[in-house]
Design a protein around this motif. Sequence first.
Motif, PDB file in Angstrom:
ATOM      1  N   TRP A   1      25.311 -36.353  -3.968  1.00  0.00           N
ATOM      2  CA  TRP A   1      23.864 -36.443  -4.141  1.00  0.00           C
ATOM      3  C   TRP A   1      23.497 -36.647  -5.603  1.00  0.00           C
ATOM      4  O   TRP A   1      24.250 -36.300  -6.512  1.00  0.00           O
ATOM      5  N   ASP A   2      22.299 -37.171  -5.813  1.00  0.00           N
ATOM      6  CA  ASP A   2      21.762 -37.288  -7.168  1.00  0.00           C
ATOM      7  C   ASP A   2      21.581 -35.892  -7.765  1.00  0.00           C
ATOM      8  O   ASP A   2      21.427 -34.904  -7.044  1.00  0.00           O
ATOM      9  N   THR A   3      21.546 -35.824  -9.082  1.00  0.00           N
ATOM     10  CA  THR A   3      21.395 -34.556  -9.791  1.00  0.00           C
ATOM     11  C   THR A   3      20.164 -33.789  -9.323  1.00  0.00           C
ATOM     12  O   THR A   3      20.212 -32.564  -9.132  1.00  0.00           O
ATOM     13  N   GLU A   4      19.061 -34.505  -9.115  1.00  0.00           N
ATOM     14  CA  GLU A   4      17.826 -33.860  -8.683  1.00  0.00           C
ATOM     15  C   GLU A   4      18.029 -33.092  -7.374  1.00  0.00           C
ATOM     16  O   GLU A   4      17.577 -31.946  -7.223  1.00  0.00           O
ATOM     17  N   TRP A   5      18.735 -33.704  -6.416  1.00  0.00           N
ATOM     18  CA  TRP A   5      18.958 -33.057  -5.129  1.00  0.00           C
ATOM     19  C   TRP A   5      19.987 -31.934  -5.236  1.00  0.00           C
ATOM     20  O   TRP A   5      19.855 -30.902  -4.583  1.00  0.00           O
TER      21      TRP A   5
ATOM     22  N   SER B   1      20.441 -30.092  -7.833  1.00  0.00           N
ATOM     23  CA  SER B   1      19.740 -28.983  -8.490  1.00  0.00           C
ATOM     24  C   SER B   1      18.813 -28.244  -7.525  1.00  0.00           C
ATOM     25  O   SER B   1      18.593 -27.040  -7.668  1.00  0.00           O
ATOM     26  N   ALA B   2      18.256 -28.970  -6.581  1.00  0.00           N
ATOM     27  CA  ALA B   2      17.337 -28.350  -5.616  1.00  0.00           C
ATOM     28  C   ALA B   2      18.079 -27.601  -4.512  1.00  0.00           C
ATOM     29  O   ALA B   2      17.488 -26.777  -3.810  1.00  0.00           O
ATOM     30  N   SER B   3      19.359 -27.870  -4.363  1.00  0.00           N
ATOM     31  CA  SER B   3      20.160 -27.233  -3.320  1.00  0.00           C
ATOM     32  C   SER B   3      20.768 -25.948  -3.859  1.00  0.00           C
ATOM     33  O   SER B   3      21.269 -25.905  -4.978  1.00  0.00           O
ATOM     34  N   TRP B   4      20.738 -24.918  -3.076  1.00  0.00           N
ATOM     35  CA  TRP B   4      21.324 -23.652  -3.495  1.00  0.00           C
ATOM     36  C   TRP B   4      21.805 -22.874  -2.284  1.00  0.00           C
ATOM     37  O   TRP B   4      21.489 -23.188  -1.152  1.00  0.00           O
ATOM     38  N   SER B   5      22.577 -21.871  -2.525  1.00  0.00           N
ATOM     39  CA  SER B   5      23.061 -20.987  -1.466  1.00  0.00           C
ATOM     40  C   SER B   5      22.671 -19.568  -1.823  1.00  0.00           C
ATOM     41  O   SER B   5      22.484 -19.238  -2.990  1.00  0.00           O
ATOM     42  N   ALA B   6      22.574 -18.739  -0.822  1.00  0.00           N
ATOM     43  CA  ALA B   6      22.243 -17.334  -1.037  1.00  0.00           C
ATOM     44  C   ALA B   6      22.954 -16.487  -0.005  1.00  0.00           C
ATOM     45  O   ALA B   6      23.310 -16.957   1.070  1.00  0.00           O
ATOM     46  N   GLU B   7      23.148 -15.253  -0.349  1.00  0.00           N
ATOM     47  CA  GLU B   7      23.713 -14.274   0.582  1.00  0.00           C
ATOM     48  C   GLU B   7      22.702 -13.150   0.678  1.00  0.00           C
ATOM     49  O   GLU B   7      22.425 -12.458  -0.301  1.00  0.00           O
ATOM     50  N   ASN B   8      22.101 -13.025   1.836  1.00  0.00           N
ATOM     51  CA  ASN B   8      21.108 -11.985   2.058  1.00  0.00           C
ATOM     52  C   ASN B   8      21.544 -11.114   3.216  1.00  0.00           C
ATOM     53  O   ASN B   8      21.828 -11.621   4.298  1.00  0.00           O
ATOM     54  N   LEU B   9      21.576  -9.838   2.976  1.00  0.00           N
ATOM     55  CA  LEU B   9      21.907  -8.885   4.027  1.00  0.00           C
ATOM     56  C   LEU B   9      20.730  -7.934   4.161  1.00  0.00           C
ATOM     57  O   LEU B   9      20.299  -7.332   3.180  1.00  0.00           O
ATOM     58  N   LEU B  10      20.210  -7.824   5.361  1.00  0.00           N
ATOM     59  CA  LEU B  10      19.058  -6.972   5.593  1.00  0.00           C
ATOM     60  C   LEU B  10      19.455  -5.747   6.396  1.00  0.00           C
ATOM     61  O   LEU B  10      20.215  -5.858   7.354  1.00  0.00           O
ATOM     62  N   ARG B  11      18.901  -4.612   6.019  1.00  0.00           N
ATOM     63  CA  ARG B  11      19.044  -3.401   6.827  1.00  0.00           C
ATOM     64  C   ARG B  11      17.694  -3.172   7.488  1.00  0.00           C
ATOM     65  O   ARG B  11      16.708  -2.905   6.827  1.00  0.00           O
ATOM     66  N   LEU B  12      17.666  -3.326   8.797  1.00  0.00           N
ATOM     67  CA  LEU B  12      16.415  -3.220   9.532  1.00  0.00           C
ATOM     68  C   LEU B  12      16.540  -2.231  10.670  1.00  0.00           C
ATOM     69  O   LEU B  12      17.613  -2.070  11.259  1.00  0.00           O
TER      70      LEU B  12
END
Length: 150
Positions: A129-133, A135-146
């Motif tokens: 992908w182009d640099t712009e795309w 840069s807009a792409s990211w990953s995350a790790e979210n763990l919720l305690r509900l």
Amino acid sequence: MPSEERRRVSDLDTLKAIGHPLRLKLYRALHIKRTATASQLADQVDEAVSLVSYHLRKLADHGLIEPAEGQGTDGRERWWQPSSRGLTFSDEDFDDAPDKAAVYAAAGRMSFDQHVELYRAHQDARHTWDTEWRSASWSAENLLRLTAEE
């Protein structure tokens, strides 16, 4: 015109319809494109147009997709669109009989497997992908305690 609401799938026949691997791929592809023909979707999922047309009609039979009016100039082309903003599924709708629970579990596993496939494709392609795309792409790790109420 598609509904802005998510549709709750609560009957076994509709769950079986969307629980087919190709149909779920087509449903997702149509959601991304917003409107498309069977031919366009066939190219995207690498299947024959006749097979894609058949499965689109099955999705339409269950109200998961609908004809998209005012698209295209060729009267032979049939355009489709999702009939809602998305789908939801709830265990409580399918836990009253073993056969329903089994279909619900199988559909959930298949959906998860396709999510993993999509994420792997994303990871494999992002370097192109182009640099712009990128840069807009990211990953995350979210763990919720509900709690159940939350």
